[in-house]
Design an enzyme around this catalytic site. Sequence first.
Site, PDB file in Angstrom:
ATOM      1  N   HIS A 149       0.838  -1.255   0.028  1.00  0.00           N
ATOM      2  CA  HIS A 149       0.006   0.111  -0.063  1.00  0.00           C
ATOM      3  C   HIS A 149       0.794   1.158  -0.098  1.00  0.00           C
ATOM      4  CE1 HIS A 149      -3.705   2.253   1.287  1.00  0.00           C
ATOM      5  NE2 HIS A 149      -3.030   2.890   1.749  1.00  0.00           N
ATOM      6  N   HIS A 151       2.238   4.962  -1.026  1.00  0.00           N
ATOM      7  CA  HIS A 151       1.859   6.255  -1.561  1.00  0.00           C
ATOM      8  C   HIS A 151       2.979   6.633  -2.390  1.00  0.00           C
ATOM      9  CE1 HIS A 151      -1.970   7.389   0.985  1.00  0.00           C
ATOM     10  NE2 HIS A 151      -1.470   6.249   1.549  1.00  0.00           N
ATOM     11  N   CYS A 182      -3.307  11.303   3.104  1.00  0.00           N
ATOM     12  CA  CYS A 182      -3.836  11.117   4.681  1.00  0.00           C
ATOM     13  C   CYS A 182      -3.811  12.446   5.457  1.00  0.00           C
ATOM     14  CB  CYS A 182      -2.992  10.029   5.254  1.00  0.00           C
ATOM     15  SG  CYS A 182      -3.584   9.673   7.184  1.00  0.00           S
ATOM     16  N   ASN A 191      -2.023   7.523  -3.329  1.00  0.00           N
ATOM     17  CA  ASN A 191      -1.690   6.280  -3.606  1.00  0.00           C
ATOM     18  C   ASN A 191      -1.105   6.044  -4.854  1.00  0.00           C
ATOM     19  OD1 ASN A 191      -3.700   5.721  -1.348  1.00  0.00           O
ATOM     20  ND2 ASN A 191      -2.262   4.013  -1.335  1.00  0.00           N
TER      21      ASN A 191
END
Length: 246
Positions: A149, A151, A182, A191
Amino acid sequence: MADSQKVFDLIHRQPGIIYSALTPNLKGFEAALAAGADEVAVFASASEGFSQKNINCSISESLKRFEPVMAAAKQHGLKVRGYVSCVMGCPYDGDIRPSVVADVADQLWQMGCYEISLGDTIGVGTPYKAKIVLEQTSRNIPVLSLAAHFHNTYGQALANVYALLEEGLSVIDTSVAGLGGCPYAPGASGNLATEDVVYMLEGMGIKTGVNMEELLKAATFICDQLGIPSRSNAGFALSRLIHPSG
Ligand SMILES: CC(C)(COP(=O)([O-])OP(=O)([O-])OC[C@H]1O[C@@H](n2cnc3c(N)ncnc32)[C@H](O)[C@@H]1OP(=O)([O-])[O-])[C@@H](O)C(=O)NCCC(=O)NCCSC(=O)C[C@@](C)(O)CC(=O)[O-]
């Protein structure tokens, strides 16, 4: 966290898609259940600083909060995915030791998460660091139960994904047009863009099953709605190819 129901009510569900909700505690789980989520996700951090800023508690407190979520999910037959944030750096605590990432990931795995997603929340990681984090977390968790995951703040996310594909990782979190970020991680950008990953994988002969034309339409739609440009290089290039007039 308070608007799960509103979001779920507005979704036109498609067959074969799993609709998941982030649930940092039992209250969130109950809201997700009521909203009709297919599965839920708990999210811990590998750094104390981000844990406090993001969910207002320590790492160990967050793991304790997840226990009743796991029990309730089991009772209702919902799968739980686990996220570990700041696996390659934290905006508050700086560099993060891969052994700490592995420990938090392992605790999520032990409590019953079916998959652990490794979040480079502020996108500072590079391929070498990504490989070390994977090497440590996969000592106790099967690599096929781990996800990337990443970014893309420093433009390293695709290279990081490629590095982990070479190590057997096969689950990649992406967002259309590279949306995301975020609010609790200053500087975190979106992302890794779905379009960039699909373009790379298809170019490697890996069938993704994703229809790029439809993906580009979705990217154009959401970017128009949000009034922001896409962060996807492949998306931008392919759209120009399809609509040369721009
Ligand atoms: C977790 C809390 C709620 C703790 O916040 P808190 O203040 O410690 O919680 P609390 O128990 O004191 O409750 C405060 C208020 O929140 C309510 N509340 C309590 N729990 C919930 C809930 N689940 N859903 C909705 N409302 C909730 C609760 O009912 C109360 O409402 P009030 O009585 O004041 O009206 C707060 O810190 C929070 O919402 N944090 C989440 C912030 C956020 O959205 N972060 C981004 C998520 S994405 C991410 O973390 C990264 C990830 C996963 O994508 C991977 C990566 O890139 O690293």
